[in-house]
Scaffold this motif. Structure first.
Motif, PDB file in Angstrom:
ATOM      1  N   ASP A   1       8.441   0.077  14.943  1.00  0.00           N
ATOM      2  CA  ASP A   1       8.813   1.096  15.941  1.00  0.00           C
ATOM      3  C   ASP A   1       7.589   1.893  16.405  1.00  0.00           C
ATOM      4  O   ASP A   1       7.538   2.357  17.533  1.00  0.00           O
ATOM      5  CB  ASP A   1       9.885   2.041  15.377  1.00  0.00           C
ATOM      6  N   THR A   2       6.587   2.008  15.549  1.00  0.00           N
ATOM      7  CA  THR A   2       5.417   2.823  15.916  1.00  0.00           C
ATOM      8  C   THR A   2       4.469   2.104  16.888  1.00  0.00           C
ATOM      9  O   THR A   2       3.543   2.716  17.402  1.00  0.00           O
ATOM     10  CB  THR A   2       4.581   3.220  14.669  1.00  0.00           C
TER      11      THR A   2
ATOM     12  N   HIS B   1       0.830  -1.205   0.000  1.00  0.00           N
ATOM     13  CA  HIS B   1       0.000   0.000   0.000  1.00  0.00           C
ATOM     14  C   HIS B   1       0.871   1.264   0.000  1.00  0.00           C
ATOM     15  O   HIS B   1       1.991   1.258   0.492  1.00  0.00           O
ATOM     16  CB  HIS B   1      -0.873  -0.041   1.259  1.00  0.00           C
TER      17      HIS B   1
ATOM     18  N   ASP C   1       2.560   4.494   1.126  1.00  0.00           N
ATOM     19  CA  ASP C   1       3.029   4.911   2.462  1.00  0.00           C
ATOM     20  C   ASP C   1       3.335   3.745   3.413  1.00  0.00           C
ATOM     21  O   ASP C   1       3.566   3.973   4.601  1.00  0.00           O
ATOM     22  CB  ASP C   1       2.035   5.863   3.155  1.00  0.00           C
ATOM     23  N   ALA C   2       3.349   2.533   2.914  1.00  0.00           N
ATOM     24  CA  ALA C   2       3.720   1.397   3.773  1.00  0.00           C
ATOM     25  C   ALA C   2       5.192   1.491   4.173  1.00  0.00           C
ATOM     26  O   ALA C   2       5.630   0.818   5.109  1.00  0.00           O
ATOM     27  CB  ALA C   2       3.454   0.078   3.056  1.00  0.00           C
ATOM     28  N   GLY C   3       5.943   2.327   3.423  1.00  0.00           N
ATOM     29  CA  GLY C   3       7.363   2.509   3.747  1.00  0.00           C
ATOM     30  C   GLY C   3       8.295   1.750   2.810  1.00  0.00           C
ATOM     31  O   GLY C   3       9.446   1.491   3.149  1.00  0.00           O
ATOM     32  N   LYS C   4       7.811   1.444   1.613  1.00  0.00           N
ATOM     33  CA  LYS C   4       8.600   0.662   0.658  1.00  0.00           C
ATOM     34  C   LYS C   4       9.888   1.378   0.257  1.00  0.00           C
ATOM     35  O   LYS C   4      10.961   0.795   0.264  1.00  0.00           O
ATOM     36  CB  LYS C   4       7.774   0.380  -0.608  1.00  0.00           C
ATOM     37  N   SER C   5       9.754   2.655  -0.112  1.00  0.00           N
ATOM     38  CA  SER C   5      10.932   3.383  -0.602  1.00  0.00           C
ATOM     39  C   SER C   5      11.951   3.567   0.516  1.00  0.00           C
ATOM     40  O   SER C   5      13.160   3.389   0.304  1.00  0.00           O
ATOM     41  CB  SER C   5      10.527   4.754  -1.138  1.00  0.00           C
ATOM     42  N   THR C   6      11.466   3.922   1.698  1.00  0.00           N
ATOM     43  CA  THR C   6      12.365   4.109   2.838  1.00  0.00           C
ATOM     44  C   THR C   6      13.106   2.806   3.136  1.00  0.00           C
ATOM     45  O   THR C   6      14.322   2.789   3.308  1.00  0.00           O
ATOM     46  CB  THR C   6      11.542   4.544   4.075  1.00  0.00           C
TER      47      THR C   6
ATOM     48  N   ASN D   1       6.404  -3.853   8.648  1.00  0.00           N
ATOM     49  CA  ASN D   1       7.262  -2.668   8.743  1.00  0.00           C
ATOM     50  C   ASN D   1       6.741  -1.669   9.779  1.00  0.00           C
ATOM     51  O   ASN D   1       5.598  -1.756  10.214  1.00  0.00           O
ATOM     52  CB  ASN D   1       7.313  -2.018   7.348  1.00  0.00           C
ATOM     53  N   LYS D   2       7.585  -0.699  10.110  1.00  0.00           N
ATOM     54  CA  LYS D   2       7.251   0.388  11.046  1.00  0.00           C
ATOM     55  C   LYS D   2       6.862  -0.157  12.418  1.00  0.00           C
ATOM     56  O   LYS D   2       6.023   0.419  13.105  1.00  0.00           O
ATOM     57  CB  LYS D   2       6.105   1.266  10.499  1.00  0.00           C
TER      58      LYS D   2
ATOM     59  N   SER E   1      12.743  12.494   7.103  1.00  0.00           N
ATOM     60  CA  SER E   1      12.430  11.070   7.110  1.00  0.00           C
ATOM     61  C   SER E   1      12.401  10.498   5.694  1.00  0.00           C
ATOM     62  O   SER E   1      12.352   9.292   5.507  1.00  0.00           O
ATOM     63  CB  SER E   1      11.090  10.824   7.799  1.00  0.00           C
ATOM     64  N   PHE E   2      12.440  11.371   4.699  1.00  0.00           N
ATOM     65  CA  PHE E   2      12.425  10.888   3.316  1.00  0.00           C
ATOM     66  C   PHE E   2      13.803  10.590   2.745  1.00  0.00           C
ATOM     67  O   PHE E   2      13.920  10.175   1.616  1.00  0.00           O
ATOM     68  CB  PHE E   2      11.731  11.899   2.396  1.00  0.00           C
TER      69      PHE E   2
ATOM     70  N   SER F   1      11.934  -2.172  10.892  1.00  0.00           N
ATOM     71  CA  SER F   1      11.649  -0.753  10.717  1.00  0.00           C
ATOM     72  C   SER F   1      12.579  -0.240   9.634  1.00  0.00           C
ATOM     73  O   SER F   1      13.796  -0.220   9.822  1.00  0.00           O
ATOM     74  CB  SER F   1      11.872   0.039  12.006  1.00  0.00           C
ATOM     75  N   GLY F   2      12.011   0.167   8.526  1.00  0.00           N
ATOM     76  CA  GLY F   2      12.802   0.694   7.419  1.00  0.00           C
ATOM     77  C   GLY F   2      13.449   2.012   7.808  1.00  0.00           C
ATOM     78  O   GLY F   2      14.521   2.364   7.315  1.00  0.00           O
ATOM     79  N   LEU F   3      12.810   2.737   8.718  1.00  0.00           N
ATOM     80  CA  LEU F   3      13.308   4.051   9.108  1.00  0.00           C
ATOM     81  C   LEU F   3      14.503   3.927  10.056  1.00  0.00           C
ATOM     82  O   LEU F   3      15.551   4.510   9.807  1.00  0.00           O
ATOM     83  CB  LEU F   3      12.190   4.866   9.764  1.00  0.00           C
TER      84      LEU F   3
HETATM   85  P1  GDP Z   1       6.041   4.192   0.207  1.00  0.00           P
HETATM   86  O1  GDP Z   1       4.924   5.017  -0.323  1.00  0.00           O
HETATM   87  O2  GDP Z   1       5.563   2.810   0.537  1.00  0.00           O
HETATM   88  O3  GDP Z   1       7.273   4.156  -0.661  1.00  0.00           O
HETATM   89  O4  GDP Z   1       6.452   4.817   1.632  1.00  0.00           O
HETATM   90  P2  GDP Z   1       7.646   5.801   2.023  1.00  0.00           P
HETATM   91  O5  GDP Z   1       8.919   5.049   2.104  1.00  0.00           O
HETATM   92  O6  GDP Z   1       7.604   7.005   1.153  1.00  0.00           O
HETATM   93  O7  GDP Z   1       7.228   6.143   3.529  1.00  0.00           O
HETATM   94  C1  GDP Z   1       6.009   6.776   3.837  1.00  0.00           C
HETATM   95  C2  GDP Z   1       6.135   7.500   5.170  1.00  0.00           C
HETATM   96  O8  GDP Z   1       6.344   6.592   6.236  1.00  0.00           O
HETATM   97  C3  GDP Z   1       7.291   8.487   5.245  1.00  0.00           C
HETATM   98  O9  GDP Z   1       6.904   9.614   5.972  1.00  0.00           O
HETATM   99  C4  GDP Z   1       8.354   7.711   5.978  1.00  0.00           C
HETATM  100  O10 GDP Z   1       9.253   8.532   6.649  1.00  0.00           O
HETATM  101  C5  GDP Z   1       7.531   6.894   6.955  1.00  0.00           C
HETATM  102  N1  GDP Z   1       8.192   5.643   7.315  1.00  0.00           N
HETATM  103  C6  GDP Z   1       8.729   4.763   6.458  1.00  0.00           C
HETATM  104  N2  GDP Z   1       9.244   3.698   7.104  1.00  0.00           N
HETATM  105  C7  GDP Z   1       9.026   3.914   8.421  1.00  0.00           C
HETATM  106  C8  GDP Z   1       9.323   3.169   9.617  1.00  0.00           C
HETATM  107  O11 GDP Z   1       9.892   2.074   9.597  1.00  0.00           O
HETATM  108  N3  GDP Z   1       8.924   3.726  10.789  1.00  0.00           N
HETATM  109  C9  GDP Z   1       8.306   4.922  10.862  1.00  0.00           C
HETATM  110  N4  GDP Z   1       7.964   5.385  12.055  1.00  0.00           N
HETATM  111  N5  GDP Z   1       8.001   5.647   9.771  1.00  0.00           N
HETATM  112  C10 GDP Z   1       8.355   5.158   8.552  1.00  0.00           C
END
Ligand code: GDP
Length: 456
Positions: A182-183, A41, A43-48, A179-180, A79-80, A218-220
């Motif tokens: 940590d939240t 989905h 914002d799931a955090g794929k790119s991060t 993923n995430k 965070s990006f 956690s990708g972040l």
């Molecule tokens: P994509 O749309 O799946 O590629 O998602 P992004 O990588 O652009 O991440 C979407 C948002 O989630 C951004 O604001 C990131 O900083 C945040 N984010 C990504 N990974 C994590 C994580 O592991 N933990 C937290 N807390 N936030 C994350």
């Protein structure tokens, strides 16, 4: 001089053994190659996640990372910074989303992994399809944040859609990244809750339980990406593999060396001296210098007079190799981009009509009989029409839902017949996975993808 005719004049079993031995002798010390798509989905955090993984595996330089860090700080979007490793264009940055299937590579101990990073935005599913048709394995990223997993999975999110799509296109190994974490304070309970829900769904979507893994990450923060978990909240209940191990453990798709030779032509140019040079990918089998081959739909016979890979001369090349060959004296009109060069003993079918099992996305008007499309098959782009709607079928189970439907709308799955204006070389997916996948496009948009099921 050696040619593969000598390999195949012996019994079939012996020939296969010979081809395999030749391959193992010549390529013993090389890493195997795998294509991985990252789905999930928006914002799931794929790119991060993937940016962080590329950085931690040493595939992004300190300098580039520093640049991303500075720029993201300036915009107040720190965070990006990892996501930007993958999103190289300004437009994507401004919108904060990944738009197209960008490519990067990770090298592990035993593998070279080409990443096909898929976009998560709803409108971008067509771009994902083109990535998925090239993928061997997939990572499905889900956001563990309370409420976020639910909206991506249950409430019209893309988690289900993407998983079904990659499965429909033949991907069977799936690494699920929770993923995430940590939240949610690294909650084991939350992890288990998500795993339970996904397990049931993925089974229904046609994935074998033994081909699916679940990894908390956690990708972040980078937790559990390339190193054993450190965070006490996680180590208190998790001691399984980190994400890089999961990737390392994906089974390598077999190079189809033991099959009749097929090479798909992606480029043709004037060579030095006589004839011209043809480059492309050996999809299956073995090709040797001096081999006789058939060219495209014309089936004109030719002989391989030179064979190179990365500019180096070769005596034999194998399934999976990107190569250049010269075929002197062949009629230039018979060699076209997208055509297939094959082994004369077991030639590829040539046809204008075949049946495919397709999955439909993004059509503005539903597909009806006579619907014109551009058929994409490897490098081939050929006008075609949908000449018969045989049946609409259930996306996961493949059961017939309705015979002879009048039209096919978005998100439907169906058996259809396609007719091309000129004869093309094509294979059934069941026989040659590599040559049995097609995509249908209209006005630059992919509207459907699928697998060839029958050839007329
Ligand atoms: P994509 O749309 O799946 O590629 O998602 P992004 O990588 O652009 O991440 C979407 C948002 O989630 C951004 O604001 C990131 O900083 C945040 N984010 C990504 N990974 C994590 C994580 O592991 N933990 C937290 N807390 N936030 C994350």
């Amino acid at each position: 001089s050696r040619s593969s005719a000598s390999l195949f004049k012996v019994s079939k079993e012996q020939a296969l053994r010979n081809a395999r031995q030749l391959y193992e002798k010549e390529r013993a010390d090389q890493k195997s190659h795998i294509h991985m798509i990252v789905i999930g989905h928006v914002d799931a955090g794929k790119s991060t996640l993937m940016g962080h993984l590329l950085y931690d595996t040493g595939n992004v330089s300190q300098r580039v990372m520093h640049k991303h860090e500075q720029e993201s700080k300036k915009l107040g979007k720190q965070s990006f910074m990892y996501a930007w490793v993958l999103d190289e264009t300004g437009e994507e940055r401004a919108r904060g989303i990944t738009m197209d299937v960008g490519q990067s590579r990770i090298e592990t101990k035993t593998k070279i992994v080409t990443l096909l990073d898929a976009p998560g935005h709803k409108d971008f599913i067509p771009n994902m399809i083109s990535g998925a048709t090239q993928a061997d394995v997939a990572l499905l990223v889900v956001d563990a944040t309370r409420g976020e997993f639910e909206s991506g999975f249950e409430l019209g999110g893309q988690t289900r859609e993407h998983a079904i799509l990659v499965r429909s296109l033949g991907v069977n190994q799936l690494g699920v990244v929770i993923n995430k974490l940590d939240t949610v304070g690294w909650s084991q309970e939350r992890f288990n809750e998500i795993v339970t829900k996904l397990k049931a769904f993925l089974k229904q979507a046609g994935f074998k339980e033994s081909d699916v893994t679940f990894t908390p990450c956690s990708g972040l923060t980078g937790e559990n990406l390339t190193k054993q978990a450190q965070e006490s909240g996680l180590t208190s209940w998790y001691s399984g593999p980190h994400l890089l191990d999961v990737i390392e453990n994906f089974k390598i798709p077999e190079r189809a060396i033991d099959k009749p030779m097929r090479m798909s032509v992606s480029d043709i140019y004037k060579g030095t001296g006589s004839g011209f040079c043809i480059s492309g990918r050996v999809e299956t089998g073995v090709l040797c210098l001096n081999d006789k081959v058939l060219v495209g739909a014309s089936r004109e016979q030719a002989q391989v007079k030179s064979l190179t890979m990365d500019e180096f001369p070769q005596t034999s090349v194998f399934a999976g190799d990107q190569v250049s060959v010269t075929l002197p004296a062949v009629d230039i009109n018979n060699v076209t981009v997208g055509c297939i060069i094959c082994d004369p003993q077991t030639p590829i079918p040539v046809t204008t009509r075949f049946q495919a099992r397709i999955i439909v996305f993004n059509v503005k008007v539903p597909i009806t009989m006579g619907f014109p499309v551009l058929l994409h098959h490897q490098s081939l782009i050929e006008p075609a029409v949908v000449c018969k709607l045989t049946a609409s079928i259930h996306k996961s189970t493949g059961e017939v839902v309705k015979k002879k439907p009048r039209c096919l709308g978005n998100n439907s799955c169906a058996l259809v017949e396609l007719e091309t204006s000129r004869p093309i070389c094509i294979e059934r997916y069941a026989d040659f996975k590599e040559l049995g996948r097609v995509m249908l496009r209209v006005a630059g948009v992919t509207i459907a993808a699928g697998m060839v099921t029958k050839i007329r």
